[in-house]
Design a protein around this motif. Structure first.
Motif, PDB file in Angstrom:
ATOM      1  N   PRO A  83      33.188  31.341  37.417  1.00 35.53           N
ATOM      2  CA  PRO A  83      34.497  31.808  37.216  1.00 35.53           C
ATOM      3  C   PRO A  83      34.539  30.887  36.364  1.00 35.53           C
ATOM      4  N   THR A  84      33.653  29.656  35.154  1.00 34.54           N
ATOM      5  CA  THR A  84      33.956  29.536  34.153  1.00 34.54           C
ATOM      6  C   THR A  84      33.264  29.837  32.974  1.00 34.54           C
ATOM      7  N   GLN A 103      34.278  37.122  46.805  1.00 29.34           N
ATOM      8  CA  GLN A 103      34.835  36.052  46.181  1.00 29.34           C
ATOM      9  C   GLN A 103      35.680  35.877  44.867  1.00 29.34           C
ATOM     10  N   GLN A 104      34.475  36.318  43.939  1.00 32.27           N
ATOM     11  CA  GLN A 104      35.302  36.219  42.463  1.00 32.27           C
ATOM     12  C   GLN A 104      36.656  37.284  42.616  1.00 32.27           C
ATOM     13  N   ARG A 125      39.048  36.942  39.527  1.00 31.76           N
ATOM     14  CA  ARG A 125      37.401  35.834  38.055  1.00 31.76           C
ATOM     15  C   ARG A 125      37.215  38.288  38.195  1.00 31.76           C
ATOM     16  N   CYS A 126      37.274  38.976  38.625  1.00 31.31           N
ATOM     17  CA  CYS A 126      37.370  40.173  38.822  1.00 31.31           C
ATOM     18  C   CYS A 126      37.914  41.280  39.743  1.00 31.31           C
ATOM     19  N   ALA A 127      38.500  42.401  39.007  1.00 32.11           N
ATOM     20  CA  ALA A 127      38.742  42.983  39.861  1.00 32.11           C
ATOM     21  C   ALA A 127      37.856  44.436  40.432  1.00 32.11           C
ATOM     22  N   LEU A 128      39.238  45.433  41.473  1.00 32.80           N
ATOM     23  CA  LEU A 128      38.169  45.984  42.352  1.00 32.80           C
ATOM     24  C   LEU A 128      36.817  47.157  41.659  1.00 32.80           C
ATOM     25  N   GLU A 129      37.072  47.729  40.251  1.00 34.80           N
ATOM     26  CA  GLU A 129      36.619  48.232  39.431  1.00 34.80           C
ATOM     27  C   GLU A 129      35.305  47.515  38.667  1.00 34.80           C
ATOM     28  N   ASP A 130      35.641  45.896  38.812  1.00 30.70           N
ATOM     29  CA  ASP A 130      34.531  45.223  38.834  1.00 30.70           C
ATOM     30  C   ASP A 130      33.127  45.190  39.183  1.00 30.70           C
TER      31      ASP A 130
END
Length: 353
Positions: free
Chosen positions: A201-202, A225-226, A231-236
């Motif tokens: 996250p950081t 969680q991310q 801190r991320c999208a579904l495509e990540d």
């Protein structure tokens, strides 16, 4: 199963972002435990790997990684000392310490090989787990030096960044703690060459004012969680658990429909922070919620306007905490789109000592 194209994109994105900030990247391999993924991280520019245990270090050293940081305040038995000595003959090894007793025992256990192992003093930057107060690093560092160990610097884990609204503040506290601890060490005559921080996250928030390297782990896959932290999208999301709908319940008058999938806590892990909306997410149905886990069952509440998936349908489940899910399986399917292209052994699975 791991989508290798998304995996490679995540690895390159983090490597480029960290490089642009003038930092080194030493990713935490406890997330994936897979030598093939480690090789991709090193090829993208990682300076080495972070691990949690000697066992993990042994696996990745055998796979050819020659720079390993065991980011944990180890308590060394004679057996562990022998393993560390062997590791230090084939790789550059650093170990975390956060007590005079731990540093002294580490050095005496290694004996003449103590000079082959570096240490970083762990500081508490707000997570309140292991680590000393930034102003208390000198006694630990002095004990390590007396024991023949090379003191490289300090490290911290801003684990409190894993909560809504916390990444920016945790990154600030991380920087403050590393700055303070390194200044105290330098004033005591130590040459501080490494200031290590950064969680997933950081990591993108960490500047080069204090840290010299970051150690994110989850970024290679992403997880629920991310996703909820933004801190991320579904495509990540590169990793999902393939699960099958095995049971259905009719929708009650006072609530949503429910169905059962065959991925319980023994495959997804049971982590659920208080702020999380469930025990994982369905990749293709973001409004559904996993509301309960048994060992081999997951209960899904269906809130969609359409018909819920039928018995026998296959679904992609995003675990809440991907590090746990990887430690629960022997191998993973590697896919490119809908095609199976490889299988990778989770070689460091269960290497908890």
């Amino acid at each position: 199963m791991i989508d290798v194209d998304i995996l490679d994109r995540n690895i390159e994105r983090m490597a480029s972002a960290v490089r642009a900030r003038g930092l080194s990247l030493r990713p935490h391999a406890k997330t994936h435990k897979v030598p093939e993924i480690a090789a991709r991280q090193i090829a993208a520019g990682a300076s080495g790997l972070t691990v949690a245990t000697i066992g993990e270090a042994e696996v990745f050293a055998a796979a050819g990684v020659d720079n390993l940081f065991i980011a944990y305040p180890l308590w060394i038995s004679p057996h562990k000392a022998n393993r560390l000595r062997r590791l230090s003959q084939t790789a550059q090894i650093a170990v975390g310490v956060d007590s005079v007793e731990g540093a002294t025992t580490l050095g005496s256990g290694l004996g003449k090989a103590a000079g082959n192992v570096s240490v970083l003093v762990e500081v508490d930057s707000g997570h309140h787990r292991s680590g000393v107060h930034p102003e208390s690093v000198v006694p630990v560092a002095e004990a390590a030096a007396r024991a023949g160990l090379k003191v490289e610097g300090v490290f911290t884990f801003p684990g409190h960044s894993y909560a809504p609204g916390m990444p920016i503040e945790a990154a600030r506290q991380e920087q403050q703690a590393l700055d303070q601890a390194s200044e105290v060490l330098a004033a005591a005559g130590f040459d501080v060459t490494c200031r290590s921080g950064g969680s997933t996250p950081t990591a993108m928030l960490t500047g080069n004012s204090a840290a010299t390297e970051v150690r994110p782990g989850v970024y290679v896959f992403g997880d629920a969680q991310q996703l909820e932290l933004g801190r991320c999208a579904l495509e990540d999301i590169a990793l999902a658990v393939a699960a099958t709908v095995v049971s259905h319940h009719a929708a009650p008058a006072d609530g949503p429909a429910r169905f059962i999938i065959d991925a319980g806590s023994k495959v997804l892990g049971s982590d659920r922070p208080a702020w999380a909306s469930g025990f994982g997410r369905l990749m293709d149905y973001p409004d559904a919620r996993i509301t309960a886990l048994s060992e081999h069952h997951a209960t899904v509440e269906w809130h969609g306007p359409d018909t819920a998936p039928a018995i026998g349908d296959r679904l992609r489940v995003i675990p809440n905490h991907v590090c746990l899910a990887m430690n629960l399986v022997d191998d993973v399917a590697v896919v490119r789109g809908a095609e199976l292209v490889d299988r990778w052994v989770v070689a460091a699975r269960g290497k908890n000592k």
